[in-house]
Design a protein around this motif. Sequence first.
Motif, PDB file in Angstrom:
ATOM      1  N   ILE A 147       0.885  -1.172   0.000  1.00 27.89           N
ATOM      2  CA  ILE A 147       0.000   0.000   0.000  1.00 27.89           C
ATOM      3  C   ILE A 147       0.921   1.219   0.000  1.00 27.89           C
ATOM      4  N   GLU A 148       0.876   1.993  -1.068  1.00 23.68           N
ATOM      5  CA  GLU A 148       1.770   3.155  -1.186  1.00 23.68           C
ATOM      6  C   GLU A 148       1.075   4.461  -0.838  1.00 23.68           C
ATOM      7  N   PHE A 149      -0.254   4.457  -0.849  1.00 29.07           N
ATOM      8  CA  PHE A 149      -0.991   5.703  -0.578  1.00 29.07           C
ATOM      9  C   PHE A 149      -0.933   5.990   0.921  1.00 29.07           C
ATOM     10  N   VAL A 150      -0.053   6.948   1.283  1.00 28.91           N
ATOM     11  CA  VAL A 150       0.139   7.296   2.697  1.00 28.91           C
ATOM     12  C   VAL A 150       0.174   8.828   2.791  1.00 28.91           C
ATOM     13  N   PRO A 151      -1.003   9.469   2.808  1.00 25.46           N
ATOM     14  CA  PRO A 151      -1.032  10.937   2.719  1.00 25.46           C
ATOM     15  C   PRO A 151      -0.668  11.647   4.009  1.00 25.46           C
ATOM     16  N   GLY A 152      -0.557  10.942   5.126  1.00 27.36           N
ATOM     17  CA  GLY A 152      -0.238  11.601   6.393  1.00 27.36           C
ATOM     18  C   GLY A 152      -1.245  12.698   6.694  1.00 27.36           C
ATOM     19  N   GLY A 153      -0.760  13.851   7.099  1.00 29.18           N
ATOM     20  CA  GLY A 153      -1.677  14.937   7.459  1.00 29.18           C
ATOM     21  C   GLY A 153      -1.900  15.928   6.327  1.00 29.18           C
ATOM     22  N   ALA A 154      -1.615  15.535   5.075  1.00 25.13           N
ATOM     23  CA  ALA A 154      -1.734  16.481   3.951  1.00 25.13           C
ATOM     24  C   ALA A 154      -3.139  17.067   3.867  1.00 25.13           C
ATOM     25  N   GLN A 155      -3.207  18.354   3.536  1.00 22.88           N
ATOM     26  CA  GLN A 155      -4.499  19.051   3.429  1.00 22.88           C
ATOM     27  C   GLN A 155      -5.075  18.937   2.025  1.00 22.88           C
ATOM     28  N   ARG A 156      -4.202  18.646   1.059  1.00 20.68           N
ATOM     29  CA  ARG A 156      -4.596  18.687  -0.344  1.00 20.68           C
ATOM     30  C   ARG A 156      -4.030  17.455  -1.029  1.00 20.68           C
ATOM     31  N   LEU A 157      -4.872  16.760  -1.771  1.00 20.93           N
ATOM     32  CA  LEU A 157      -4.418  15.541  -2.450  1.00 20.93           C
ATOM     33  C   LEU A 157      -4.385  15.764  -3.949  1.00 20.93           C
ATOM     34  N   LEU A 158      -3.385  15.156  -4.566  1.00 22.49           N
ATOM     35  CA  LEU A 158      -3.317  15.138  -6.022  1.00 22.49           C
ATOM     36  C   LEU A 158      -3.113  13.686  -6.426  1.00 22.49           C
ATOM     37  N   PRO A 264       6.851  25.185  -1.884  1.00 25.07           N
ATOM     38  CA  PRO A 264       5.662  26.017  -2.087  1.00 25.07           C
ATOM     39  C   PRO A 264       4.371  25.195  -2.027  1.00 25.07           C
ATOM     40  N   HIS A 265       4.480  23.888  -2.057  1.00 29.19           N
ATOM     41  CA  HIS A 265       3.279  23.041  -2.010  1.00 29.19           C
ATOM     42  C   HIS A 265       3.322  22.151  -0.766  1.00 29.19           C
ATOM     43  N   GLY A 266       3.720  22.753   0.347  1.00 28.89           N
ATOM     44  CA  GLY A 266       3.953  21.986   1.569  1.00 28.89           C
ATOM     45  C   GLY A 266       2.750  21.255   2.115  1.00 28.89           C
ATOM     46  N   ASP A 267       1.514  21.680   1.743  1.00 27.34           N
ATOM     47  CA  ASP A 267       0.329  21.007   2.294  1.00 27.34           C
ATOM     48  C   ASP A 267      -0.166  19.885   1.385  1.00 27.34           C
ATOM     49  N   LEU A 268       0.619  19.626   0.312  1.00 28.18           N
ATOM     50  CA  LEU A 268       0.168  18.697  -0.731  1.00 28.18           C
ATOM     51  C   LEU A 268       0.725  17.292  -0.528  1.00 28.18           C
ATOM     52  N   TYR A 269      -0.086  16.289  -0.843  1.00 24.89           N
ATOM     53  CA  TYR A 269       0.444  14.930  -1.017  1.00 24.89           C
ATOM     54  C   TYR A 269       0.014  14.477  -2.405  1.00 24.89           C
ATOM     55  N   ALA A 270       0.971  14.052  -3.208  1.00 27.85           N
ATOM     56  CA  ALA A 270       0.666  13.624  -4.571  1.00 27.85           C
ATOM     57  C   ALA A 270       0.996  12.146  -4.745  1.00 27.85           C
ATOM     58  N   TRP A 271       0.109  11.451  -5.427  1.00 30.13           N
ATOM     59  CA  TRP A 271       0.250  10.014  -5.718  1.00 30.13           C
ATOM     60  C   TRP A 271       0.131   9.892  -7.235  1.00 30.13           C
ATOM     61  N   ILE A 272       1.200   9.455  -7.887  1.00 25.39           N
ATOM     62  CA  ILE A 272       1.260   9.499  -9.358  1.00 25.39           C
ATOM     63  C   ILE A 272       1.682   8.136  -9.883  1.00 25.39           C
ATOM     64  N   ALA A 273       0.846   7.509 -10.689  1.00 25.46           N
ATOM     65  CA  ALA A 273       1.185   6.170 -11.194  1.00 25.46           C
ATOM     66  C   ALA A 273       0.733   6.017 -12.639  1.00 25.46           C
ATOM     67  N   GLY A 274       1.548   5.294 -13.400  1.00 26.57           N
ATOM     68  CA  GLY A 274       1.188   5.047 -14.794  1.00 26.57           C
ATOM     69  C   GLY A 274       2.398   4.565 -15.570  1.00 26.57           C
TER      70      GLY A 274
END
Length: 311
Positions: A147-158, A264-274
């Motif tokens: 399981i790689e999706f580990v957003p922690g306390g991120a406020q914004r998801l991508l 500049p995107h400190g509140d972001l957690y991004a999950w990118i796969a493909g």
Amino acid sequence: MTVTTHSLPMILAEVEVVRVQRLSPTFVRVELGSPALADFGVDGHLYDQRIKLVFPGESGRVPSFEGADESWYTSWLDIPAEERGHMRTYTVRDVVGEGTDTRLVVDLVLHLDDGATGPGSRWAAAARPGDRLVVVAPRRGEFFGGIEFVPGGAQRLLLVADETAVPAVAAILEQLPAGARGTAFLEVPVTEDVLDLDAPVGMEVVWLPRDGAPLGEQLHAAVVAHLGAPPDRPEVADDEIDPNVWETPTFSSSGEGIDDADTPHGDLYAWIAGESGVVTGLRRHLVRDLGIDRGQVAFMGYWRRGVAMRS
Ligand SMILES: Cc1cc2nc3c(=O)[nH]c(=O)nc-3n(C[C@H](O)[C@H](O)[C@H](O)COP(=O)(O)OP(=O)(O)OC[C@H]3O[C@@H](n4cnc5c(N)ncnc54)[C@H](O)[C@@H]3O)c2cc1C
């Protein structure tokens, strides 16, 4: 015959296709059942939980793992290729039923784009109830990983995916808390592949059908525009692409460290796969042009154009 090996910390079992549903031109949904799946489970959400499927080889027979022990993988590799079958990685899209009637739902992609196909895509195109294959999956109470999706306390998801990672994003969206906020960009081969997904109201879902456009072009443009980066797509030469690129906050296929710099995107957690080339291009843009720390992003190559993903 159902084979299950309780000496192992995971489920390694022959399963049967109990349902097949063609969701769209690209996606085939199968439900896989076996009494051995009564022991399936993870501690917490499944999110993008990966599993392995072993498709029958040229002999048409399903390889046997009866009596398998911890050397099951090397023992399997010793079996002649036509008997061994082909192991590939997929995502648990859903779990239905319970107890010995537990079924794993897997959405498999048919490769329609460039005519390239492989054992997984071929099997999916012909899948019928009663077909058999082998699954390697988490056993409840045991560590399996994947399981790689580990957003922690991120406020914004991508969330960024091509068709092979749409099943993972669909599962993540369904399991997010109701208050989650962010955007999912999903590139699929054709307009008819746009699926109905359940997502929290604060998660915008943007479908990007290629409909003939080059792989990754729209995905790349949409993501960098969303993040406010310059639009040019960096050139990535073929020999710079690791087919198995895997850069997450806890693992780096290239051996890079994480620095905890403010970005500049400190509140972001991004999950990118493909596709690995597309993922590598996005990684360059996000890390180099935007200075996003790799501790905030999971970049995962799910497949590589022109390369069979042997396990
Ligand atoms: C963690 C993880 C989760 C994954 N989850 C899923 C999932 O839920 N559903 C799913 O369908 N896939 C998923 N994949 C991707 C899948 O493992 C690969 O696409 C794999 O290559 C498919 O195996 P194959 O036997 O069909 O093709 P291979 O034998 O690996 O490749 C044969 C040829 O097909 C081409 N090819 C492979 N995939 C594609 C594609 N999607 N489109 C066009 N050409 C392709 C290759 O470039 C190669 O030329 C996942 C991968 C990972 C790492």
